[in-house]
Design a protein around this motif. Structure first.
Motif, PDB file in Angstrom:
ATOM      1  N   PHE A 115       0.842  -1.212   0.000  1.00 11.24           N
ATOM      2  CA  PHE A 115       0.000   0.000   0.000  1.00 11.24           C
ATOM      3  C   PHE A 115       0.873   1.256   0.000  1.00 11.24           C
ATOM      4  O   PHE A 115       1.913   1.285   0.650  1.00 11.24           O
ATOM      5  CB  PHE A 115      -0.879   0.045   1.259  1.00 11.24           C
ATOM      6  N   GLN A 116       0.395   2.288  -0.692  1.00 11.33           N
ATOM      7  CA  GLN A 116       1.121   3.568  -0.666  1.00 11.33           C
ATOM      8  C   GLN A 116       0.539   4.538   0.356  1.00 11.33           C
ATOM      9  O   GLN A 116       1.212   5.454   0.789  1.00 11.33           O
ATOM     10  CB  GLN A 116       1.100   4.207  -2.062  1.00 11.33           C
ATOM     11  N   ASN A 117      -0.726   4.356   0.699  1.00  3.66           N
ATOM     12  CA  ASN A 117      -1.354   5.289   1.655  1.00  3.66           C
ATOM     13  C   ASN A 117      -2.534   4.605   2.361  1.00  3.66           C
ATOM     14  O   ASN A 117      -2.938   3.503   1.988  1.00  3.66           O
ATOM     15  CB  ASN A 117      -1.815   6.573   0.941  1.00  3.66           C
ATOM     16  N   GLU A 118      -3.087   5.309   3.354  1.00  2.00           N
ATOM     17  CA  GLU A 118      -4.169   4.742   4.178  1.00  2.00           C
ATOM     18  C   GLU A 118      -5.443   4.505   3.373  1.00  2.00           C
ATOM     19  O   GLU A 118      -6.190   3.577   3.642  1.00  2.00           O
ATOM     20  CB  GLU A 118      -4.488   5.668   5.367  1.00  2.00           C
ATOM     21  N   LYS A 119      -5.672   5.378   2.389  1.00  2.00           N
ATOM     22  CA  LYS A 119      -6.895   5.259   1.577  1.00  2.00           C
ATOM     23  C   LYS A 119      -6.934   3.897   0.877  1.00  2.00           C
ATOM     24  O   LYS A 119      -7.969   3.228   0.829  1.00  2.00           O
ATOM     25  CB  LYS A 119      -6.919   6.402   0.552  1.00  2.00           C
ATOM     26  N   GLU A 120      -5.800   3.477   0.345  1.00  2.00           N
ATOM     27  CA  GLU A 120      -5.711   2.173  -0.327  1.00  2.00           C
ATOM     28  C   GLU A 120      -5.934   1.037   0.673  1.00  2.00           C
ATOM     29  O   GLU A 120      -6.664   0.077   0.386  1.00  2.00           O
ATOM     30  CB  GLU A 120      -4.337   2.003  -0.979  1.00  2.00           C
ATOM     31  N   ALA A 121      -5.321   1.162   1.839  1.00  2.00           N
ATOM     32  CA  ALA A 121      -5.454   0.125   2.877  1.00  2.00           C
ATOM     33  C   ALA A 121      -6.916  -0.008   3.319  1.00  2.00           C
ATOM     34  O   ALA A 121      -7.454  -1.118   3.403  1.00  2.00           O
ATOM     35  CB  ALA A 121      -4.559   0.457   4.063  1.00  2.00           C
ATOM     36  N   ASP A 122      -7.574   1.126   3.579  1.00  2.00           N
ATOM     37  CA  ASP A 122      -8.976   1.107   4.020  1.00  2.00           C
ATOM     38  C   ASP A 122      -9.867   0.419   2.986  1.00  2.00           C
ATOM     39  O   ASP A 122     -10.750  -0.371   3.339  1.00  2.00           O
ATOM     40  CB  ASP A 122      -9.498   2.531   4.249  1.00  2.00           C
ATOM     41  N   ALA A 123      -9.634   0.732   1.706  1.00  2.00           N
ATOM     42  CA  ALA A 123     -10.475   0.178   0.636  1.00  2.00           C
ATOM     43  C   ALA A 123     -10.390  -1.345   0.612  1.00  2.00           C
ATOM     44  O   ALA A 123     -11.401  -2.041   0.464  1.00  2.00           O
ATOM     45  CB  ALA A 123     -10.061   0.756  -0.716  1.00  2.00           C
ATOM     46  N   VAL A 124      -9.183  -1.877   0.787  1.00  2.00           N
ATOM     47  CA  VAL A 124      -8.996  -3.332   0.753  1.00  2.00           C
ATOM     48  C   VAL A 124      -9.532  -3.979   2.030  1.00  2.00           C
ATOM     49  O   VAL A 124     -10.262  -4.974   1.987  1.00  2.00           O
ATOM     50  CB  VAL A 124      -7.506  -3.680   0.526  1.00  2.00           C
ATOM     51  N   LEU A 125      -9.191  -3.391   3.182  1.00  2.00           N
ATOM     52  CA  LEU A 125      -9.582  -3.988   4.466  1.00  2.00           C
ATOM     53  C   LEU A 125     -11.097  -3.972   4.674  1.00  2.00           C
ATOM     54  O   LEU A 125     -11.672  -4.927   5.193  1.00  2.00           O
ATOM     55  CB  LEU A 125      -8.900  -3.248   5.613  1.00  2.00           C
ATOM     56  N   ASP A 126     -11.735  -2.870   4.270  1.00  2.00           N
ATOM     57  CA  ASP A 126     -13.171  -2.723   4.524  1.00  2.00           C
ATOM     58  C   ASP A 126     -14.009  -3.224   3.351  1.00  2.00           C
ATOM     59  O   ASP A 126     -15.238  -3.127   3.377  1.00  2.00           O
ATOM     60  CB  ASP A 126     -13.518  -1.259   4.820  1.00  2.00           C
ATOM     61  N   LYS A 128     -14.298  -6.158  -0.212  1.00  2.78           N
ATOM     62  CA  LYS A 128     -14.550  -7.587  -0.473  1.00  2.78           C
ATOM     63  C   LYS A 128     -13.392  -8.477   0.000  1.00  2.78           C
ATOM     64  O   LYS A 128     -13.602  -9.522   0.591  1.00  2.78           O
ATOM     65  CB  LYS A 128     -14.778  -7.801  -1.966  1.00  2.78           C
ATOM     66  N   LEU A 129     -12.166  -8.047  -0.286  1.00  4.46           N
ATOM     67  CA  LEU A 129     -11.023  -8.897   0.074  1.00  4.46           C
ATOM     68  C   LEU A 129     -10.863  -8.991   1.588  1.00  4.46           C
ATOM     69  O   LEU A 129     -10.599 -10.072   2.127  1.00  4.46           O
ATOM     70  CB  LEU A 129      -9.731  -8.380  -0.562  1.00  4.46           C
ATOM     71  N   GLY A 130     -11.054  -7.862   2.264  1.00  2.33           N
ATOM     72  CA  GLY A 130     -10.976  -7.872   3.732  1.00  2.33           C
ATOM     73  C   GLY A 130     -11.950  -8.883   4.316  1.00  2.33           C
ATOM     74  O   GLY A 130     -11.611  -9.663   5.213  1.00  2.33           O
ATOM     75  N   GLN A 131     -13.170  -8.904   3.767  1.00  2.00           N
ATOM     76  CA  GLN A 131     -14.193  -9.839   4.251  1.00  2.00           C
ATOM     77  C   GLN A 131     -13.830 -11.279   3.885  1.00  2.00           C
ATOM     78  O   GLN A 131     -14.015 -12.197   4.696  1.00  2.00           O
ATOM     79  CB  GLN A 131     -15.572  -9.474   3.662  1.00  2.00           C
ATOM     80  N   ARG A 132     -13.290 -11.464   2.697  1.00  2.00           N
ATOM     81  CA  ARG A 132     -12.868 -12.805   2.259  1.00  2.00           C
ATOM     82  C   ARG A 132     -11.864 -13.404   3.257  1.00  2.00           C
ATOM     83  O   ARG A 132     -11.918 -14.593   3.589  1.00  2.00           O
ATOM     84  CB  ARG A 132     -12.247 -12.694   0.858  1.00  2.00           C
TER      85      ARG A 132
END
Length: 338
Positions: A115-126, A128-132
């Protein structure tokens, strides 16, 4: 006397009518949750855990009581995960790295420079992939509610500023007991030494270790500035915290209580991430005041590191599962607008 008795009966009936719903709530079982984590109480995780206890008290009308045990009072992260899986501890909030020793897909979050920034991390974690990934936890005796933030990890050391990749060369650098970190820092030229967090401060104090890597709030809360002079803003990995509930305990809860815990996790997440980001910025300044030399790492140097780390990323992509890594890259690319 008779009148008084009737009057009391009427009063009691009226009271029951008013508090009918409350009477039902009174019958709901009290739930006591021991929530353990490994970090100092003043750290954003520590503060947010206390906030989570307040949120759960409010959401459950006082039925779900959360008692927080900070700073490894209930054991190391690995010990607490084992206790949660065994049903002897109800909840823990831990970094993703120790969970990856049980659920290998969580190694995704240890991949360097993902990840380059928090926005990218939040998108993944919150998303479909985060839930998977959360959906893999029940098979291992845990229920993952949501992700809080540990944050971007930085390098500190007692020898010299780390401005470019070559500056890592030969540094005895403590890493978590995690294969991706060991291999990543070896690839970057450091002498990577895995060691439990609880032993780290004294190892740096006695100069058995030159360097370590952690997010800013942990570096500050653990007073590493007392034994480390240089802080390098490498942002080499982004680490989430996992909010985990014992599946044995979870299965005893009503659907309503389960929903309250999920809602509580989301409310706590918003509070914790905001606090973590605000404090990270403030604490960099505090660390400077405490005598640390803080140096940024240029985009060109980061690109060099990324190139050097490619074989490590490729190797662990096979362990994590190529479809997981591809999904992460796809979701990150969407945020970047590519």
């Amino acid at each position: 006397m008779m009148h008084t008795h009737k009057f009391l009966v009427v009063l009691a009936t009226a009271a029951l009518a008013c508090h009918g719903t409350q009477a039902v709530a009174q019958n709901a079982k009290k739930r006591n949750i021991r929530l353990g984590h490994g970090i100092a109480a003043e750290h954003p995780l520590g503060q947010a855990s206390v906030k989570f206890a307040e949120i759960m008290n409010r959401l459950s009308g006082g039925k779900i009581k959360v008692k927080v045990y900070p700073a490894t009072q209930l054991g190391s992260e690995t010990q607490m995960i084992a206790a949660v899986r065994g049903g002897v501890q109800e909840m823990t909030i831990v970094a993703s790295a120790p969970v990856a020793t049980i659920i290998k897909e969580y190694l995704l979050f240890d991949l360097p420079l993902l990840f380059q920034n928090e926005k990218e991390a939040d998108a993944v974690l919150d998303g479909k992939l985060g839930q998977r990934l959360l959906d893999l936890a029940p098979g291992k005796g845990m229920v993952g509610l949501c992700y809080w933030e540990n944050g971007f990890r930085q390098v500190t050391n007692s020898k010299h500023p780390v401005v470019k990749m070559e500056d890592l060369s030969g540094l005895k650098l403590r890493v978590m007991q995690n294969p991706v970190y060991i291999d990543s820092f070896k690839a970057l030229g450091a002498n990577a030494i895995p060691m439990p967090f609880t032993e780290l401060y004294s190892a740096m104090e006695t100069k058995a270790i030159d360097a370590e890597e952690n997010p800013i709030p942990i570096i500050h809360a653990s007073k590493f500035y007392e034994v480390q002079k240089y802080l390098s803003l490498t942002n080499h990995a982004y680490a989430p915290y996992l909010v985990l509930v014992s599946k044995i305990f979870w299965d005893k809860l009503t659907p309503e209580e389960q929903a309250q815990l999920r809602t509580g996790c989301y409310e706590g997440r918003a509070f914790q991430r905001h606090l973590n980001r605000k404090m990270t910025a403030e604490l960099v300044e505090e660390l400077k005041k405490s005598g640390m030399t803080v140096t940024p790492v240029s985009e060109a140097e980061t690109a060099k590191m990324r190139e050097r780390l490619k074989p490590v990323i490729e190797r662990y992509t096979q362990d994590i599962g190529p479809s997981i890594v591809e999904q992460a890259q796809r979701e990150i690319a969407e945020v970047r607008g590519h």
